[in-house]
Design a protein around this motif. Sequence first.
Motif: not given
Length: 399
Positions: A244-248
């Motif tokens: 998982r990369i983005s904060k979202e």
Amino acid sequence: MDWYKFSRRSFLSRSLVASSFLLAPDILKSLKASSIAEVEFAKRDPLLFAERNGIVNPIHKIILTGIVAPNSHNSQPWKIKILSDKQFELYADGNRQLLPIDPVNRQLYHTQGTFIEFALVASEHLGYDLKIQLFPQGIDKAQSIGTLPVAKFTLSDKKRSNLNSCGFYEAIQNRQMNRGEYSGDYLGEDLGQEILSLVEPKFSSLVFVFGQNRIQEIIPMFQRSFEREISNPIQNNVSREWFRISKEDIYTKRDGITLEGNGLKQPILWIAKTFFMDMSEEGWNSEDSVKQANESFAKSLETSKGFVFLVSRGLDDAKSWVQAGREFGRLTLACAKLGIAFHTMNQAFVDTKESKETHDEFKKSLNLPKDARIQLAGRMGYASASFVSPRRELKEFML
Ligand SMILES: Cc1cc2nc3c(=O)[nH]c(=O)nc-3n(C[C@H](O)[C@H](O)[C@H](O)COP(=O)(O)O)c2cc1C
């Protein structure tokens, strides 16, 4: 697994996509700091989180604590069936298996064991006795994982007055996989003894490696195993799938693994996310990415101040994996209680064809008997706190 993957290919197109998802205002709005703080709070102190959120049923509190246990790839492969106010069952989640790196479900069952142990820690802290029956209806066949319960839990009617806690609940606050670089002195036998007296292993033994020379002998073995796994695209893709990369992504999915959890700090973190992460299958498995991942793993591994191996003997089946997982859970809590950073690294001990060789190499180096099986291993040292990995909401686990 280690998850820094910076590839310079398609740099411009990726950077445009990445910077737009990092900055979209609606996303920033929906990820209010308060909601991230709540997720972190639930991970660090699940019982207080329950109290503050009006969760009064002790079974729910116990389950909330079970799910903060360490688990393979933060896949959280647990399902719960509540039978009554006093009873619930734990099932493995067959949709969250990691078959390319865990073909016989060894780690899936270890992860059932860590849940069980954390559930016990919670019940003890709350003052209840918790009876656990392992595999009350038998063991799932490999093709139908999640059909039969791994464990049935029965809570005592009455609370005990004599609380006999070794402080493991408090240790949950600080327990985490710390994959960063370690500092300070090398650890020694005294610490090994302290860990042993806290874990009190019954089904496995803990084998420690201390001393700079021995550590230097072991390091290349871990490194080779890591390199072998990430150079195999089928195995390496498991991390890609769970990354998982983005904060979202991190705080909506609330599972999986992250750059933050790998010890990356600002401003490198922002640069990596914005410009260098290549999540395409080709980019993830490119020579450039594999090299980068190897180097960052090596950098952390090199700073290890001690190693610990959780070793079982005799039967090597689902039940023994659950028991090993329970003791692994206690090991992680013992380290947290003693202020020791811990990072488990298991590429050498998975059940792929290639790892038989690495497992045997470790066995020889540790002078283990023929019928010994290394279930899990980790490095230890001193480090400041790392990222708090999220867990999904309770309702996501319910059958
Ligand atoms: C059976 C098992 C195997 C694991 N193997 C690895 C591993 O090889 N490398 C690693 O970095 N973490 C490994 N982990 C740690 C998990 O990735 C970690 O527990 C999970 O991401 C949740 O993070 P937390 O422990 O900080 O809560 C393993 C955990 C378990 C229970």
